[in-house]
Design an enzyme around this catalytic site. Sequence first.
Site, PDB file in Angstrom:
ATOM      1  N   GLY A 178       1.090  -1.134  -0.051  1.00 15.78           N
ATOM      2  CA  GLY A 178       0.109  -0.044  -0.069  1.00 15.78           C
ATOM      3  C   GLY A 178       0.904   1.188  -0.005  1.00 15.78           C
ATOM      4  O   GLY A 178       0.324   2.340  -0.149  1.00 15.78           O
TER       5      GLY A 178
ATOM      6  N   ARG B 129       4.117  -4.513   7.286  1.00 12.84           N
ATOM      7  CA  ARG B 129       5.225  -5.486   7.368  1.00 12.84           C
ATOM      8  C   ARG B 129       5.859  -5.382   8.564  1.00 12.84           C
ATOM      9  O   ARG B 129       6.345  -4.116   9.079  1.00 12.84           O
ATOM     10  CB  ARG B 129       6.277  -5.517   6.179  1.00 12.84           C
ATOM     11  CG  ARG B 129       5.802  -6.031   4.695  1.00 12.84           C
ATOM     12  CD  ARG B 129       6.662  -6.231   3.972  1.00 12.84           C
ATOM     13  NE  ARG B 129       6.600  -6.167   2.570  1.00 12.84           N
ATOM     14  CZ  ARG B 129       7.249  -6.652   1.482  1.00 12.84           C
ATOM     15  NH1 ARG B 129       8.284  -6.854   1.683  1.00 12.84           N
ATOM     16  NH2 ARG B 129       6.820  -6.369   0.248  1.00 12.84           N
TER      17      ARG B 129
ATOM     18  N   LYS C  13       7.652   5.034   4.841  1.00 12.35           N
ATOM     19  CA  LYS C  13       6.382   4.151   4.403  1.00 12.35           C
ATOM     20  C   LYS C  13       5.722   3.791   5.776  1.00 12.35           C
ATOM     21  O   LYS C  13       4.423   4.293   5.751  1.00 12.35           O
ATOM     22  CB  LYS C  13       7.199   2.700   4.238  1.00 12.35           C
ATOM     23  CG  LYS C  13       7.824   2.446   2.868  1.00 12.35           C
ATOM     24  CD  LYS C  13       8.457   1.021   2.736  1.00 12.35           C
ATOM     25  CE  LYS C  13       8.783   0.973   1.323  1.00 12.35           C
ATOM     26  NZ  LYS C  13       9.238  -0.404   1.089  1.00 12.35           N
TER      27      LYS C  13
ATOM     28  N   LYS D 209       4.869 -13.188 -14.204  1.00  7.85           N
ATOM     29  CA  LYS D 209       3.524 -12.806 -13.906  1.00  7.85           C
ATOM     30  C   LYS D 209       2.496 -13.934 -14.275  1.00  7.85           C
ATOM     31  O   LYS D 209       1.375 -14.157 -13.670  1.00  7.85           O
ATOM     32  CB  LYS D 209       2.911 -11.434 -14.599  1.00  7.85           C
ATOM     33  CG  LYS D 209       3.694 -10.480 -13.818  1.00  7.85           C
ATOM     34  CD  LYS D 209       3.267  -8.952 -14.563  1.00  7.85           C
ATOM     35  CE  LYS D 209       3.790  -7.804 -13.805  1.00  7.85           C
ATOM     36  NZ  LYS D 209       3.326  -6.459 -14.548  1.00  7.85           N
TER      37      LYS D 209
END
Length: 313
Positions: free
Chosen positions: A11, A35, A45, A139
């Site tokens: 996020g 985290r 962050k 991916k």
Amino acid sequence: MKKSKVLVVGGTGYIGKRIVKASLDQGYPTYVLQRSELGLQDIEKLQMLLSFKKHGAHLVRASFSDHQSLVDAVKMVDVVICTMSGVHFRSHNLLLQLKLVKAIKEAGNIKRFLPSEFGMDPARMGDALEPGRETFEEKMMVRKAIEEANIPFTYISANCFAGYFVGNLSQPGTLVPPMDKVVIFGDGNVKVVYMDEDDIATYTMKTIDDPRTLNKTLYISPSENILSQIELVQIWEKLIGKDLEKYNISSKSYLSALEGMDHAMKAGSGHLYHIFYEGCLTNFEIGKDGEEASRLYPEVVYTRMDAYLKRYL
């Protein structure tokens, strides 16, 4: 209809922070993974996470090195959106996403998972140039794990982020528009899809409770944002009231220049080749396994690129 609880993983990233904002703006109960390993270097962050909390998000502590903590985090919500950066997807982020898929499978409660994609559709890039093909292959490995685990999903193909491709008129090595001369890929007439990153987040959040996007790819390709590079340059020229000197690079010259690049530069430049010379974002029809965002959600007022470029004046 009761809105799903949403967990955003990654996020604090470039797209992630926009997804969190869009989730809160659209009234979803929003959870953001924090985290446990945050260190002194992660002060920005942490401050961003605390800002999310101030605006109503719930912070959920978990660690990718602690499987049970991921399972517990997933069990708190209905939808998981992963927005970890795919710029250097190789190895590290691949492993993290596979760990997340494993946790989602074990939790067994998730109604929708949106993995970290948000760019070119990897399912259409099997013949991409090396080493850029590695990104798409990894991916696809995540997609394979999702589908083998029978996890409901939506894949987001958001095309070219405006911050990286519009503000600079798609010039490599800069983020601001040129005022005198501009490099044109080929004849500049290949159609490209350019999207404001906030609009990408808005469309993404529209999908999560929508049965029409279940187990499908959402292509964010509104018609007025499908432009050639030349058309984009012309918008800028009109805004500044002057013509730029144009230098065309042929396909052959571009491919030749790739040979002298390091691994990372060569990978990214290979992606540009597919976009601006081959038209990989627009040279196909969306089939039964896909939907186009602006058709599903005509109420979204998306940013046109003339309006986007005005911020650089």
